[in-house]
Design a protein around this motif. Structure first.
Motif, PDB file in Angstrom:
ATOM      1  N   ARG A  30      36.525  36.774  34.409  1.00 59.47           N
ATOM      2  CA  ARG A  30      36.262  37.531  35.631  1.00 59.47           C
ATOM      3  C   ARG A  30      36.513  36.637  36.835  1.00 59.47           C
ATOM      4  NH1 ARG A  30      33.336  41.758  37.895  1.00 59.47           N
ATOM      5  NH2 ARG A  30      32.310  41.247  39.865  1.00 59.47           N
ATOM      6  N   ILE A  31      37.078  37.246  37.885  1.00 56.83           N
ATOM      7  CA  ILE A  31      37.229  36.556  39.161  1.00 56.83           C
ATOM      8  C   ILE A  31      36.311  37.221  40.164  1.00 56.83           C
ATOM      9  CG2 ILE A  31      38.774  35.855  41.004  1.00 56.83           C
ATOM     10  CD1 ILE A  31      41.078  35.931  39.061  1.00 56.83           C
ATOM     11  N   ASN A  32      35.410  36.476  40.721  1.00 58.41           N
ATOM     12  CA  ASN A  32      34.514  37.001  41.746  1.00 58.41           C
ATOM     13  C   ASN A  32      35.219  36.910  43.097  1.00 58.41           C
ATOM     14  OD1 ASN A  32      32.374  37.546  39.834  1.00 58.41           O
ATOM     15  ND2 ASN A  32      32.079  35.328  39.759  1.00 58.41           N
ATOM     16  N   ALA A  33      34.705  36.144  44.014  1.00 61.70           N
ATOM     17  CA  ALA A  33      35.350  36.027  45.319  1.00 61.70           C
ATOM     18  C   ALA A  33      36.632  35.200  45.221  1.00 61.70           C
ATOM     19  CB  ALA A  33      34.414  35.392  46.330  1.00 61.70           C
ATOM     20  N   GLY A  54      35.036  43.446  45.181  1.00 61.64           N
ATOM     21  CA  GLY A  54      35.077  44.841  45.595  1.00 61.64           C
ATOM     22  C   GLY A  54      35.902  45.102  46.840  1.00 61.64           C
ATOM     23  N   GLY A  55      36.422  44.034  47.448  1.00 61.05           N
ATOM     24  CA  GLY A  55      37.307  44.203  48.593  1.00 61.05           C
ATOM     25  C   GLY A  55      36.717  43.867  49.946  1.00 61.05           C
ATOM     26  N   MET A  56      35.423  43.577  50.024  1.00 60.67           N
ATOM     27  CA  MET A  56      34.831  43.224  51.311  1.00 60.67           C
ATOM     28  C   MET A  56      35.399  41.885  51.761  1.00 60.67           C
ATOM     29  SD  MET A  56      30.817  42.922  52.340  1.00 60.67           S
ATOM     30  CE  MET A  56      30.568  44.616  51.857  1.00 60.67           C
ATOM     31  N   THR A  57      35.717  41.797  53.055  1.00 55.65           N
ATOM     32  CA  THR A  57      36.342  40.589  53.581  1.00 55.65           C
ATOM     33  C   THR A  57      35.516  39.955  54.692  1.00 55.65           C
ATOM     34  OG1 THR A  57      37.629  41.905  55.163  1.00 55.65           O
ATOM     35  CG2 THR A  57      38.684  41.378  53.047  1.00 55.65           C
ATOM     36  N   ILE A  69      43.547  39.265  54.592  1.00 51.93           N
ATOM     37  CA  ILE A  69      43.484  38.842  53.204  1.00 51.93           C
ATOM     38  C   ILE A  69      43.400  40.076  52.307  1.00 51.93           C
ATOM     39  CG2 ILE A  69      40.960  38.595  53.212  1.00 51.93           C
ATOM     40  CD1 ILE A  69      41.306  36.096  51.479  1.00 51.93           C
ATOM     41  N   SER A  70      44.093  40.022  51.180  1.00 52.63           N
ATOM     42  CA  SER A  70      44.070  41.136  50.232  1.00 52.63           C
ATOM     43  C   SER A  70      44.150  40.565  48.814  1.00 52.63           C
ATOM     44  CB  SER A  70      45.226  42.094  50.485  1.00 52.63           C
ATOM     45  OG  SER A  70      46.475  41.430  50.358  1.00 52.63           O
ATOM     46  N   ARG A  71      43.815  41.391  47.848  1.00 51.37           N
ATOM     47  CA  ARG A  71      43.863  40.935  46.458  1.00 51.37           C
ATOM     48  C   ARG A  71      44.305  42.063  45.539  1.00 51.37           C
ATOM     49  NH1 ARG A  71      37.954  39.053  44.741  1.00 51.37           N
ATOM     50  NH2 ARG A  71      38.782  39.145  42.604  1.00 51.37           N
ATOM     51  N   ASP A  72      44.863  41.682  44.403  1.00 51.39           N
ATOM     52  CA  ASP A  72      45.229  42.625  43.362  1.00 51.39           C
ATOM     53  C   ASP A  72      44.467  42.189  42.122  1.00 51.39           C
ATOM     54  OD1 ASP A  72      46.424  43.979  41.208  1.00 51.39           O
ATOM     55  OD2 ASP A  72      48.339  44.121  42.251  1.00 51.39           O
ATOM     56  N   ASN A  73      43.404  42.889  41.791  1.00 51.07           N
ATOM     57  CA  ASN A  73      42.550  42.489  40.677  1.00 51.07           C
ATOM     58  C   ASN A  73      43.274  42.587  39.334  1.00 51.07           C
ATOM     59  OD1 ASN A  73      40.371  41.895  42.365  1.00 51.07           O
ATOM     60  ND2 ASN A  73      39.580  43.987  42.253  1.00 51.07           N
TER      61      ASN A  73
END
Length: 121
Positions: A30-33, A54-57, A69-73
């Motif tokens: 799992r990757i958290n922040a 969850g996407g909060m920045t 900043i963005s991420r692709d889980n």
């Protein structure tokens, strides 16, 4: 083992844009922040932005409104879109992620090797 590999740094003129990407790989449960930090010449490393699973920045005041900043889980990646770049944004940018590995009960922060961003005036 876990690896974070950044890409996308370079030289850009003031007012320009760059996009940094970082991919995490290895025995990941799992990757958290995930986040981006930077260290300018003669300065301490500082937080640029961070994104929760969850996407909060959250961003440093110095980059608010300019960086995203963005991420692709699904792909275990995090990106940093940098617009309206200023010479004071010149720094080595580091990707970081709070990761739990297979066989390890707790998560810890892992770091990439850094990528140079230079903004000319």
């Amino acid at each position: 083992q876990v690896q974070l590999v950044e890409s996308g740094g370079g030289l850009v003129q003031a007012g320009g844009s760059l996009r940094l990407s970082c991919a995490a790989s290895g025995s990941i449960v799992r990757i958290n922040a995930m986040g981006w930090y930077r260290q300018g010449p003669g300065k301490q490393r500082e937080l640029v932005g961070i994104i929760a699973s969850g996407g909060m920045t959250n961003y440093a005041d110095s980059v608010k409104g300019r960086f995203t900043i963005s991420r692709d889980n699904a792909k275990n990646t995090v990106s940093l879109q940098m617009d309206s770049l200023k010479p004071e944004d010149t720094a080595v940018y580091y990707c970081a992620a709070d990761i739990r590995r297979f066989g390890v009960g707790v998560s810890r922060w892992y770091w990439g090797q850094g990528t140079q961003v230079t903004v000319s005036s």
